[in-house]
Design an enzyme around this catalytic site. Structure first.
Site, mmCIF file in Angstrom:
data_model
loop_
_atom_site.group_PDB
_atom_site.id
_atom_site.type_symbol
_atom_site.label_atom_id
_atom_site.label_comp_id
_atom_site.label_asym_id
_atom_site.label_seq_id
_atom_site.Cartn_x
_atom_site.Cartn_y
_atom_site.Cartn_z
ATOM 1 N N GLY A 12 0.771 -1.240 0.000
ATOM 2 C CA GLY A 12 0.000 0.000 0.000
ATOM 3 C C GLY A 12 0.799 1.284 0.000
ATOM 4 O O GLY A 12 0.283 2.326 0.400
ATOM 5 N N SER A 13 2.036 1.246 -0.505
ATOM 6 C CA SER A 13 2.787 2.506 -0.542
ATOM 7 C C SER A 13 2.132 3.502 -1.509
ATOM 8 O O SER A 13 2.087 4.707 -1.231
ATOM 9 C CB SER A 13 4.255 2.269 -0.917
ATOM 10 O OG SER A 13 4.383 1.880 -2.257
ATOM 11 N N ASN A 14 1.610 3.010 -2.614
ATOM 12 C CA ASN A 14 0.923 3.917 -3.544
ATOM 13 C C ASN A 14 -0.377 4.443 -2.945
ATOM 14 O O ASN A 14 -0.658 5.639 -3.038
ATOM 15 C CB ASN A 14 0.653 3.211 -4.878
ATOM 16 C CG ASN A 14 1.873 3.191 -5.765
ATOM 17 O OD1 ASN A 14 2.409 4.233 -6.129
ATOM 18 N ND2 ASN A 14 2.358 2.003 -6.090
ATOM 19 N N LYS A 64 -15.737 -16.039 -10.238
ATOM 20 C CA LYS A 64 -15.175 -14.695 -10.436
ATOM 21 C C LYS A 64 -16.302 -13.662 -10.538
ATOM 22 O O LYS A 64 -16.211 -12.574 -9.979
ATOM 23 C CB LYS A 64 -14.320 -14.697 -11.711
ATOM 24 C CG LYS A 64 -13.549 -13.408 -11.944
ATOM 25 C CD LYS A 64 -12.669 -13.529 -13.183
ATOM 26 C CE LYS A 64 -11.960 -12.243 -13.516
ATOM 27 N NZ LYS A 64 -10.788 -11.960 -12.696
ATOM 28 N N MET A 89 -3.998 -7.019 -7.466
ATOM 29 C CA MET A 89 -3.372 -8.073 -8.259
ATOM 30 C C MET A 89 -4.356 -9.038 -8.922
ATOM 31 O O MET A 89 -3.956 -10.109 -9.359
ATOM 32 C CB MET A 89 -2.341 -8.829 -7.397
ATOM 33 C CG MET A 89 -1.229 -7.937 -6.856
ATOM 34 S SD MET A 89 -0.441 -6.843 -8.091
ATOM 35 C CE MET A 89 0.779 -7.964 -8.764
ATOM 36 N N LEU A 91 -7.065 -9.615 -12.120
ATOM 37 C CA LEU A 91 -7.513 -9.087 -13.405
ATOM 38 C C LEU A 91 -9.026 -8.883 -13.335
ATOM 39 O O LEU A 91 -9.757 -9.793 -12.946
ATOM 40 C CB LEU A 91 -7.157 -10.104 -14.497
ATOM 41 C CG LEU A 91 -7.272 -9.635 -15.943
ATOM 42 C CD1 LEU A 91 -6.310 -8.492 -16.223
ATOM 43 C CD2 LEU A 91 -6.992 -10.805 -16.889
ATOM 44 N N ASN A 112 -4.971 2.332 -13.481
ATOM 45 C CA ASN A 112 -3.984 1.441 -12.850
ATOM 46 C C ASN A 112 -2.584 2.015 -13.016
ATOM 47 O O ASN A 112 -2.324 2.779 -13.947
ATOM 48 C CB ASN A 112 -4.051 0.064 -13.525
ATOM 49 C CG ASN A 112 -3.113 -0.951 -12.902
ATOM 50 O OD1 ASN A 112 -2.983 -1.006 -11.668
ATOM 51 N ND2 ASN A 112 -2.442 -1.746 -13.717
ATOM 52 N N HIS A 114 1.275 0.442 -13.435
ATOM 53 C CA HIS A 114 1.984 -0.820 -13.663
ATOM 54 C C HIS A 114 3.490 -0.533 -13.677
ATOM 55 O O HIS A 114 3.933 0.419 -14.316
ATOM 56 C CB HIS A 114 1.542 -1.447 -14.985
ATOM 57 C CG HIS A 114 2.242 -2.748 -15.234
ATOM 58 N ND1 HIS A 114 1.890 -3.908 -14.563
ATOM 59 C CD2 HIS A 114 3.298 -3.066 -16.007
ATOM 60 C CE1 HIS A 114 2.702 -4.878 -14.939
ATOM 61 N NE2 HIS A 114 3.573 -4.395 -15.816
HETATM 62 C C1 GAR Z 1 3.541 -1.453 -7.327
HETATM 63 O O1 GAR Z 1 4.839 -1.582 -7.829
HETATM 64 C C2 GAR Z 1 2.526 -1.486 -8.459
HETATM 65 O O2 GAR Z 1 2.945 -0.809 -9.603
HETATM 66 C C3 GAR Z 1 2.429 -2.965 -8.692
HETATM 67 O O3 GAR Z 1 2.387 -3.533 -7.405
HETATM 68 C C4 GAR Z 1 3.149 -2.691 -6.517
HETATM 69 C C5 GAR Z 1 2.282 -2.343 -5.332
HETATM 70 O O4 GAR Z 1 3.024 -1.652 -4.365
HETATM 71 N N1 GAR Z 1 1.281 -3.310 -9.453
HETATM 72 C C6 GAR Z 1 1.257 -4.299 -10.343
HETATM 73 O O5 GAR Z 1 2.207 -5.021 -10.553
HETATM 74 C C7 GAR Z 1 -0.072 -4.472 -11.067
HETATM 75 N N2 GAR Z 1 0.090 -5.329 -12.203
HETATM 76 P P1 GAR Z 1 2.284 -0.900 -3.156
HETATM 77 O O6 GAR Z 1 1.306 -1.915 -2.548
HETATM 78 O O7 GAR Z 1 3.384 -0.551 -2.205
HETATM 79 O O8 GAR Z 1 1.566 0.282 -3.733
#
Ligand code: GAR
Length: 196
Positions: A12-14, A64, A89, A91, A112, A114
């Site tokens: 969850g840093s983003n 799903k 994570m 789809l 999103n 990526h």
């Molecule tokens: C991030 O690097 C994001 O871009 C990636 O997961 C990580 C989540 O980090 N997302 C994917 O790979 C989606 N296909 P976070 O939980 O610290 O935000």
């Protein structure tokens, strides 16, 4: 002001940087963080910042479609303008996305981030693949979500240079720091551009 729901599966840093930015600038509002993993650190991060956090976990005997319908039901409580994926994570199917289709912009209002320079390295472990590729550049892509795997229309790409001799941990940490820095800002611009 645009209202968003964040979907996240992991650390969850983003999500945290988006919430902090939204709270500091007051240009959009994070109504809730929803995770498909009950133990995800993102839930605690959201709560610590005073944002509602909920889990919607797919059960073993659920399809799903059933899982996504439950997810839509929870999201709709918040009446968001946009859905923001931040390390989510799973789809998402067209069945899910159709709930958020916007006729005016002809896109699903689902965004999103990526961790690669798409179309290179869609799917999982994109930093690993970028690191092992031998390419001099890497980065991340913010894009609209469609039913494909990281195939939606590109909104923004951030490029970084690989540093000669750096290890994978440093390489990935620099990439993630760039994600955390740009995602909240690009979202803000997007919400202004496509405000209804
Ligand atoms: C991030 O690097 C994001 O871009 C990636 O997961 C990580 C989540 O980090 N997302 C994917 O790979 C989606 N296909 P976070 O939980 O610290 O935000």
């Amino acid at each position: 002001m645009a209202k968003i729901v964040i979907l996240a599966s992991g650390s969850g840093s983003n999500a945290e940087s988006i919430i902090r930015y939204a709270q500091a600038h007051n240009t959009y509002q994070v109504a809730s963080v929803i995770s498909d993993k009950s133990e995800a650190l993102v839930l605690q991060r959201a709560k610590n910042l005073g944002v509602e956090a909920e889990t919607v976990v797919k059960t073993k005997d659920e399809s799903k479609v059933q899982f996504e319908d439950r997810l839509v039901h929870v999201i709709e409580k918040y009446q968001p303008d946009w859905i923001v994926l931040a390390g989510f994570m799973k789809l998402l199917s067209k069945n899910f996305l159709m709930n958020f289709y916007d006729q005016k912009i002809k896109q699903f209002k689902v965004v999103n981030i990526h961790p690669s320079l798409l179309p290179l390295f869609p799917g999982k472990e994109a930093y690993e693949q970028s690191f092992n590729s031998g390419l001099a550049e890497y980065g991340c892509t913010i894009h609209f979500v469609d039913e494909g795997m990281d195939t939606g229309k590109m909104i923004y790409q951030e490029r970084l240079k690989k540093i000669e001799g750096e290890d994978f941990e440093t390489f990935k940490a620099r990439g993630l720091a760039a994600e955390n820095r740009i995602y909240p800002i690009i979202l803000e611009k997007l919400f202004v551009e496509f405000s209804s």
